[in-house]
Design a protein around this motif. Structure first.
Motif, PDB file in Angstrom:
ATOM      1  N   ARG A  24     -58.353  30.033 119.333  1.00 27.64           N
ATOM      2  CA  ARG A  24     -58.297  31.504 119.364  1.00 27.64           C
ATOM      3  C   ARG A  24     -59.147  32.122 118.258  1.00 27.64           C
ATOM      4  O   ARG A  24     -59.906  33.064 118.496  1.00 27.64           O
ATOM      5  N   ASP A  25     -59.014  31.583 117.031  1.00 24.38           N
ATOM      6  CA  ASP A  25     -59.812  32.108 115.914  1.00 24.38           C
ATOM      7  C   ASP A  25     -61.309  32.004 116.232  1.00 24.38           C
ATOM      8  O   ASP A  25     -62.070  32.951 115.981  1.00 24.38           O
ATOM      9  N   LEU A  39     -65.724  38.796 125.979  1.00 30.13           N
ATOM     10  CA  LEU A  39     -64.636  37.831 126.112  1.00 30.13           C
ATOM     11  C   LEU A  39     -64.932  36.630 125.225  1.00 30.13           C
ATOM     12  O   LEU A  39     -66.084  36.186 125.125  1.00 30.13           O
ATOM     13  N   THR A  89     -61.893  40.223 123.652  1.00 35.98           N
ATOM     14  CA  THR A  89     -61.948  40.460 122.202  1.00 35.98           C
ATOM     15  C   THR A  89     -62.340  41.897 121.877  1.00 35.98           C
ATOM     16  O   THR A  89     -62.024  42.385 120.791  1.00 35.98           O
ATOM     17  N   TYR A  94     -60.593  32.687 129.114  1.00 30.65           N
ATOM     18  CA  TYR A  94     -61.195  33.723 128.256  1.00 30.65           C
ATOM     19  C   TYR A  94     -60.172  34.711 127.716  1.00 30.65           C
ATOM     20  O   TYR A  94     -59.242  35.106 128.416  1.00 30.65           O
ATOM     21  N   ILE A 153     -62.483  34.564 118.862  1.00 27.75           N
ATOM     22  CA  ILE A 153     -62.620  35.924 118.336  1.00 27.75           C
ATOM     23  C   ILE A 153     -63.799  36.001 117.368  1.00 27.75           C
ATOM     24  O   ILE A 153     -64.612  36.925 117.435  1.00 27.75           O
ATOM     25  N   ARG A 154     -63.888  35.025 116.468  1.00 30.54           N
ATOM     26  CA  ARG A 154     -64.947  35.059 115.450  1.00 30.54           C
ATOM     27  C   ARG A 154     -66.343  35.088 116.097  1.00 30.54           C
ATOM     28  O   ARG A 154     -67.155  35.965 115.810  1.00 30.54           O
ATOM     29  N   GLN A 184     -54.573  27.651 117.728  1.00 27.91           N
ATOM     30  CA  GLN A 184     -54.942  28.674 116.749  1.00 27.91           C
ATOM     31  C   GLN A 184     -56.425  28.590 116.415  1.00 27.91           C
ATOM     32  O   GLN A 184     -57.099  29.613 116.313  1.00 27.91           O
TER      33      GLN A 184
END
Lengths: 208, 208
Positions: free
Chosen positions: B130-131, B86, B179, B176, B134-135, B127
Motif C-alpha cells: 500500500r505504501d 491508481l 490515490t 488498484y 501511494i508513494r 502495508q
C-alpha cells in the motif's frame, strides 16, 4: 506557454533518471539547495497541510552516519547532499496555516473552524494519517528531483535504507515517518536508462 | 542548464496552484493529453515497477457518473478531463519489465531472478504494498500537475471523493487503489494563493 516540442519542463521530466555515481566532493552552492527546497515546499498538499519536513544531510560526519543506514551505498558519500523526505503523521496540527487567512479577512473564522473539525476527524484514523503523509511528501519529493535536474544536478530516490536506524540516528521525532531518501549531486556517470511500459499498458480511457 | 532566475521548471513549479473553476466545454487536444500522460509515466518508481494506472474520465456520460462520487464538485464537469491516479497493490507483477533487459543482454538472468525474489518477499507485506502504491503513484501525480501547467492548463488534486464508489462505478480491479483524482482544464478563474510555511519551518539541517 511552450509547445510540446520545445517544452522545457517536459524535457526535464523526460531527462530525470536515477543517477547513482556522483562527482565526489562537489559542493552545491547554497542558493541551488535553497531553490530545490523551495520547489519542494511549493508542492500541493491535502487541505494545504504541507505534510513534509526535509532533513538535509550534508556534512561529512552526517554522511558517515547515514552510510550504513543506507547499506553502504557510495552515492551517500559521493553526492553533494541527501535529503531525507519525512511525512508528517500529525499534519492536522498544521491547520494553524489557516489563521493567517482569517486574520487577513480572506477566510471566515467559522469556515476555518469547520475545516479544522473535519481534519481532526479524519486524523483519528492512523491509516489516513500515514497515507496522507506518504502521498503529500511524495509530491514534494518529485519537485525536488525535477528542480534539481532543471539546475543541472541529478538525483536518486532511494527506498533501500533502514528507517528505524534513520529515526534513531538523526533524532527524528515520532511525529514524522521517513518516506524517501534522495541523493542530489553532479553526475559522474549517466543513469542507466530504465524501460517504461507503453502508455497503452498504463492508461485506461473511460472505464475498465 | 538555466539559472535560478530564468528557470522555466522552477517557474512552473511555483505557478502550479489548485484551480477549481474551469472553462466549461474546453476540449483538450489529444496530443496535449498524451504529453501529460507520457510525463506521468516517466516518473521514478521503486525497483522501476511503475506502480500506476491512469484512468482518464472525459466523456460527458463518465463525468456525470463521477460527479456524485466527487460530492458534486463542479470542477468535475467543467474541467476537460479528470485523471484518476491508481496505485498498483500488486506491482511486484510488473517485474516482467526486467525481461527486456535480460533479452537485450543488459541484465544477467540470475540478477533478475534475485531482484524478483527480493521484490516478491517485500510484497508479502500488505502495508509495504500500500505504501509503495501511494508513494510511487504520487510521483506520477506530481508530473501530471507540472506537465499540465507547462502546457497552459491548470489542475486540482482532489482527495474529496468516495473511493469505494469510484471503484464500483468504473470497474476498477482489486489490484488498484485510488490515490488521487486530478482535474485538468483551462482555468476560468485563477487559483486562490495558498500560504506556505517558511523554509525555516520545514527544513532541518543535519539532525533534529
Amino acid at each position: 506557454m511552450s509547445s510540446i516540442e520545445n517544452n522545457e519542463t517536459l524535457r526535464v521530466i523526460n531527462e530525470r533518471h536515477s543517477v547513482k555515481k556522483y562527482e565526489a566532493g562537489f559542493v552545491m552552492p547554497e542558493e541551488d539547495l535553497t531553490a530545490i527546497l523551495t520547489a519542494a515546499s511549493e508542492a500541493p498538499s491535502a487541505w494545504n497541510l504541507q505534510h513534509w519536513k526535509f532533513l538535509v544531510i550534508e556534512s561529512e560526519a552526517d554522511k558517515a552516519k547515514l552510510l550504513p543506514i543506507a547499506y553502504g551505498q557510495s552515492q551517500i558519500t559521493d553526492s553533494s547532499v541527501t535529503i531525507a523526505v519525512l511525512g508528517d503523521l500529525e499534519a492536522n496540527r498544521n491547520a494553524v496555516i489557516y489563521d493567517q487567512a482569517v486574520e487577513a479577512g480572506h477566510l471566515k473564522p467559522e469556515i476555518r473552524d469547520a475545516l479544522v473539525g473535519q481534519i481532526n476527524g479524519a486524523y483519528q484514523s492512523p491509516q489516513i494519517a500515514r497515507d496522507e503523509a506518504i502521498r503529500n511528501a511524495s509530491f514534494a519529493s518529485q519537485n525536488i528531483m525535477l528542480a534539481a535536474r532543471s539546475l543541472g544536478y541529478d538525483t536518486c530516490p532511494m527506498g533501500g535504507y533502514n528507517p528505524q536506524q534513520l529515526i534513531e540516528t538523526f533524532n527524528i521525532p515520532a511525529r514524522y515517518i521517513p518516506t524517501l531518501l534522495i541523493t542530489v549531486g553532479k553526475a559522474a556517470q549517466p543513469a542507466r536508462p530504465a524501460g517504461r511500459f507503453p502508455l497503452s499498458d498504463v492508461v485506461v480511457r473511460g472505464s475498465f
